[in-house]
Enzyme design. Structure first.
Site, short mmCIF file in Angstrom:
data_model
loop_
_atom_site.label_atom_id
_atom_site.label_comp_id
_atom_site.label_asym_id
_atom_site.label_seq_id
_atom_site.Cartn_x
_atom_site.Cartn_y
_atom_site.Cartn_z
N LYS A 60 1.38 4.33 6.99
CA LYS A 60 0.59 5.18 6.09
C LYS A 60 1.13 6.60 6.13
O LYS A 60 1.89 6.97 7.01
CB LYS A 60 -0.88 5.23 6.56
CG LYS A 60 -1.62 3.90 6.52
CD LYS A 60 -2.05 3.54 5.11
CE LYS A 60 -2.65 2.15 5.05
NZ LYS A 60 -1.74 1.18 4.46
N SER A 79 0.80 -1.22 0.00
CA SER A 79 0.00 0.00 0.00
C SER A 79 0.84 1.28 0.00
O SER A 79 0.30 2.36 -0.15
CB SER A 79 -0.97 0.01 1.19
OG SER A 79 -0.26 0.21 2.39
#
Lengths: 156, 348
Positions: A111, A74
């Site tokens: 993230k 991701s």
């Protein structure tokens, strides 16, 4: 060096390494070749600028710094790949724009912290996967920033 | 200058270490098991609330506490986290003495606002390592330890308590509310003896005639009482680390009735202890062996431990084993249901 295996999650932290109490790496002379842009540098052109200890370079605050191994795709647009080891400093304040390790719904995720219309969110960076939606911190139970990513180690 | 000692320790240390890396464990009942996964050696507050006791064999929990997460211990992780906490403390406080893997005394004498300092430390350790700590502050080691106990047991204090911030009257009320067994250095056995003399609370101990304490229990307890009263009897540098011994013990998976079986177990543990000694490069001055019946079973209880000093310090397995077996032979004959056998060597 102790390793903690963490439960595998779709997004990220899977192992943790203790940081050495005393640096164990031998300091390496840092070779700088100012004239060479590409190709093989001539050893004669090199000179020792300073001694480089990778611990000094990567670890600013030892008691607050953790190495974690990540898993998942991701964050590939941020050049964080499956299997990379991240250097995480828990003593830094997480500000929008920084890459962070965050606890959300019981998982430790890697993230980019962003502010989207006034709300803090954990955002993936993988243009090929638009299905990785932002995780809003105010909408997710028990979500907190765990630490700020300050470096990356990858062996070839 | 007014003497100020602080005791900082990590709440439910092993469980808290595990939680840092697995947020799912937050708010859940969690226990960490001993080396062989035999007993609960650390419990989260939620597990304590379920009545799970320290050192309790794991099986009964399985029946009683459903939904309890049991983890194998990960000592390298705990050692790493301990190093981090100790480093933060020693970089912040003027003087630090490590007392055990998860607690350290600090000398805060001359620090202007001890409570605020304690709070800063607590917040820093929480942010830097993820571990929750409590800080107790007092004019003596014993009072700091007691203040730490108060900080831990009263959530409204938010983990930091300076007992010297109380008026003398309020302090007396507080000491009167604390069981004497909670005072540093007063174990369960001593507590029972003190209670027989009418000394029930920390306040009673503080007020007890010093001569009585000395003649009945020795100078150590007298010092404890003096320290409770604010008279320093122990300096920071004099603190003996809590662990100066190697212990190899384990609950048997079933009841042991034969002497031979017990003998084998003692030999196994002594050789393990000797390995640890050699690995650390230390030697033993004394060997202790103890056995006890299963404390969690309603049977007549038996417990006995014996210690022998070695003629010379040693890390030699046969020599230690010989000493251990000699002890055991003198120690007891009829083994009831035996739950534990231990062979620690006091490291030099």
């Amino acid at each position: 060096m102790p390793v903690v295996r963490l439960r595998q999650t779709i997004t990220h932290v899977v192992a943790l390494y203790a940081t050495p109490r005393q640096p164990r790496l031998m300091p390496r002379p840092l070779l700088v070749s100012p004239r060479i842009q590409a190709g093989f540098p001539s050893p004669a052109a090199d000179y020792i600028e300073e001694v480089l200890d990778l611990n000094d370079l990567l670890v600013r605050n030892p008691p607050a710094t953790f190495y974690v191994r990540v898993q998942g795709d991701s964050m590939v647009d941020a050049l964080i790949f499956d299997g990379d080891i991240l250097v995480v400093d828990r003593s830094l304040d997480a500000t929008p724009g920084r890459i962070v390790v965050a606890a959300a719904d019981g998982d430790l995720l890697v993230k980019r912290l962003r502010k989207i219309r006034g709300r803090l969110a954990l955002c993936s960076e993988n243009a090929a996967r638009p299905d990785y939606r932002p995780v809003y911190l105010d909408r997710t139970q028990d979500s907190t920033v765990w630490g700020v990513v300050t470096g990356l180690v990858r062996k070839f | 200058m007014v003497r100020r000692i602080a005791l900082c320790d990590v709440n439910n240390f092993y469980v808290s270490c595990e939680r840092v890396f697995d947020p799912r464990l937050e708010g859940q009942p969690v226990v960490v098991l001993s080396n062989n996964d035999g007993c609960a050696v650390a419990r989260s507050a939620e597990a304590k609330a379920l009545g799970i006791r320290m050192g309790e064999p794991w099986h009964p929990i399985g029946e009683r506490g459903r939904g309890v997460t049991a983890l194998s211990s990960n000592y390298p992780l705990y050692a790493d986290m301990s190093n981090r906490v100790m480093r933060i403390l020693s970089e912040a406080a003027p003087a630090t003495e490590i007392y055990s893997i998860d607690e350290a005394f600090m000398d805060l004498t001359g620090v202007p606002l001890p409570t605020a300092f304690g709070r800063t430390l607590k917040d820093r350790i929480r942010q830097w390592t993820g571990l929750p700590v409590c800080v107790g502050i007092g004019s003596t080691l014993t009072r700091a330890k007691l203040a730490n106990h108060i900080a831990k047991s009263r959530p409204e204090l938010d983990g930091v308590f300076d007992i010297e911030a109380l008026s003398p009257a309020a302090c007396t009320v507080l000491l009167a509310s604390v069981d004497v067994g909670k005072v540093w250095g007063v174990g369960r056995r001593l507590q029972a003896k003190l209670q027989a003399l009418g000394i029930q609370t920390a306040a009673d101990l503080r007020n007890a005639p010093k001569a009585l304490l000395r003649s009945n229990f020795g100078v150590v307890l007298e010092r404890t009482a003096r320290e409770l009263d604010g008279e320093p009897c122990q300096a920071l540098e004099q603190i003996e680390p809590a662990r100066q011994q190697i212990m190899c013990s384990r609950s048997f998976s079933r009841e042991v009735h034969s002497y031979d079986e017990l003998r084998q177990a003692v030999l196994t543990y002594i050789s393990r202890a000797a390995e640890k000694l050699r690995a650390e490069g230390s030697v033993a001055e004394a060997v202790q062996v103890f056995v006890r019946t299963n404390a969690f079973k309603a049977v007549p209880q038996y417990a006995r431990g014996v210690t022998v000093a070695l003629t010379g310090s040693s890390d030699d397995t046969p020599m230690l084993a010989q000493a251990a077996l000699r002890l055991q032979e003198g120690g007891h004959d009829a083994a009831g249901p035996v739950a534990e056998s231990t062979a620690p060597g006091d490291a030099v």
